[in-house]
Each structure stands twice: as structure tokens, then as C-alpha cells.
Write an enzyme that holds these catalytic residues in place. Sequence first.
Site, PDB file in Angstrom:
ATOM      1  CG  HIS A 288      -1.909   1.043   1.398  1.00  0.00           C
ATOM      2  ND1 HIS A 288      -3.076   0.952   1.541  1.00  0.00           N
ATOM      3  CD2 HIS A 288      -1.609   2.441   1.337  1.00  0.00           C
ATOM      4  CE1 HIS A 288      -3.782   2.081   1.719  1.00  0.00           C
ATOM      5  NE2 HIS A 288      -3.081   3.102   1.323  1.00  0.00           N
TER       6      HIS A 288
ATOM      7  CG  HIS B  34       4.438   2.746   2.895  1.00  0.00           C
ATOM      8  ND1 HIS B  34       4.119   1.531   1.993  1.00  0.00           N
ATOM      9  CD2 HIS B  34       5.748   2.517   3.462  1.00  0.00           C
ATOM     10  CE1 HIS B  34       5.082   0.659   2.126  1.00  0.00           C
ATOM     11  NE2 HIS B  34       6.100   1.208   3.030  1.00  0.00           N
TER      12      HIS B  34
HETATM   13  P1  5GP Z   1       8.276  -0.934   3.669  1.00  0.00           P
HETATM   14  O1  5GP Z   1       9.253  -2.035   3.983  1.00  0.00           O
HETATM   15  O2  5GP Z   1       6.809  -1.636   2.910  1.00  0.00           O
HETATM   16  O3  5GP Z   1       8.694  -0.004   2.953  1.00  0.00           O
HETATM   17  O4  5GP Z   1       7.670  -0.257   5.047  1.00  0.00           O
HETATM   18  C1  5GP Z   1       6.547  -0.924   5.696  1.00  0.00           C
HETATM   19  C2  5GP Z   1       6.912  -0.168   7.078  1.00  0.00           C
HETATM   20  O5  5GP Z   1       5.644  -0.704   7.700  1.00  0.00           O
HETATM   21  C3  5GP Z   1       7.911  -0.847   7.598  1.00  0.00           C
HETATM   22  O6  5GP Z   1       8.881   0.056   8.209  1.00  0.00           O
HETATM   23  C4  5GP Z   1       7.369  -1.520   9.114  1.00  0.00           C
HETATM   24  O7  5GP Z   1       8.041  -1.255  10.222  1.00  0.00           O
HETATM   25  C5  5GP Z   1       6.039  -0.820   9.099  1.00  0.00           C
HETATM   26  N1  5GP Z   1       4.749  -1.464   9.870  1.00  0.00           N
HETATM   27  C6  5GP Z   1       4.625  -2.660   9.443  1.00  0.00           C
HETATM   28  N2  5GP Z   1       3.660  -3.241  10.179  1.00  0.00           N
HETATM   29  C7  5GP Z   1       3.293  -2.064  11.014  1.00  0.00           C
HETATM   30  C8  5GP Z   1       2.031  -1.822  11.969  1.00  0.00           C
HETATM   31  O8  5GP Z   1       1.212  -2.512  12.128  1.00  0.00           O
HETATM   32  N3  5GP Z   1       2.070  -0.782  12.254  1.00  0.00           N
HETATM   33  C9  5GP Z   1       2.724   0.440  12.038  1.00  0.00           C
HETATM   34  N4  5GP Z   1       2.603   1.726  12.653  1.00  0.00           N
HETATM   35  N5  5GP Z   1       3.822   0.262  11.153  1.00  0.00           N
HETATM   36  C10 5GP Z   1       4.090  -0.879  10.727  1.00  0.00           C
HETATM   37 ZN    ZN Z   2      -4.356  -0.817   1.124  1.00  0.00          ZN
END
Ligand code: 5GP
Ligand code: ZN
Length: 113
Positions: free
Chosen positions: A97, A99
Site C-alpha cells: 500500500h 507509503h
Molecule cells: P516497507 O518495508 O514496505 O517500505 O515499509 C513498511 C513499514 O511498515 C515498515 O517500516 C514497518 O516497520 C512498518 N509497519 C509494519 N507493520 C506495521 C504496523 O502494524 N503498524 C505500524 N505503525 N507500522 C508498521
Molecule cells: Zn491498502
Amino acid sequence: MENCLFCKIAAGEIPSSKVYEDDRVLAFRDIAPQAPVHILVIPKRHIPSVGAVTEENSGLAAACLEAVARIAAQEHLDGGFRLISNCGPDAGQTVPHLHFHILAGRNMGETLV
Ligand code: 5GP
Ligand code: ZN
């Protein structure tokens, strides 16, 4: 979108530490911070990643960036910040999603741009 973690957070079904919210955007603190300040900025409507931004939904991506600027002022990120959006497996995207990570509160160094 069903079974999307950040859609559930946007809907309030999973709690988060909210930093900023408007009609299109939510920002909350990362659960596993990688800097003293680590905030995630998401569109409330599901977009899988930056790689799925189109003419039709780019307004939501722009709204996220407007929110980033507001959050930087609100959180007094006067020393600057790094903005990262991982897209796809090679980048290490774990939540599909869109971000943006706002990282701040320490010197980020010169690696990885
Ligand atoms: P990505 O690795 O997809 O760029 O970033 C996903 C981020 O979401 C990671 O930094 C991880 O720590 C964070 N994250 C995963 N699950 C949760 C959650 O349930 N709550 C929050 N606040 N952050 C989350
Ligand atoms: Zn979503």
C-alpha cells in the site's frame, strides 16, 4: 482493499500512533522506527505502490507530499529529513500500500542517496 494492513490502519480497524490526518491522507509512527523520527504517510485509498501511480490517482500521491511538508513543519523537522518510498521486492517493500517514510532526527549519512 481487503487484507491490506494499511487499509485497515486507515479505516481505524488497527490502531496506530497518528501524527496527521486529512480527508485523503493519514500519517502515523512506524512500529519499528529506524530513526528517532520515523513516520509513514499513506493515502487512505489503496494504491499498491509508487509504481501504480497513474493520471487517475496521482492527486492522492500529491496529497501525500503536501502532507509531508505539513508534517515536517508540525513536527519541527528543522534539521531536514529523508523521504523514501520502497517499490517492489528489490526495494524491500513489505506492505503493498503506497507509503512514504519520513526519517529524521539523526544524520542519515551519505549511503543510499
Ligand atoms: P516497507 O518495508 O514496505 O517500505 O515499509 C513498511 C513499514 O511498515 C515498515 O517500516 C514497518 O516497520 C512498518 N509497519 C509494519 N507493520 C506495521 C504496523 O502494524 N503498524 C505500524 N505503525 N507500522 C508498521
Ligand atoms: Zn491498502
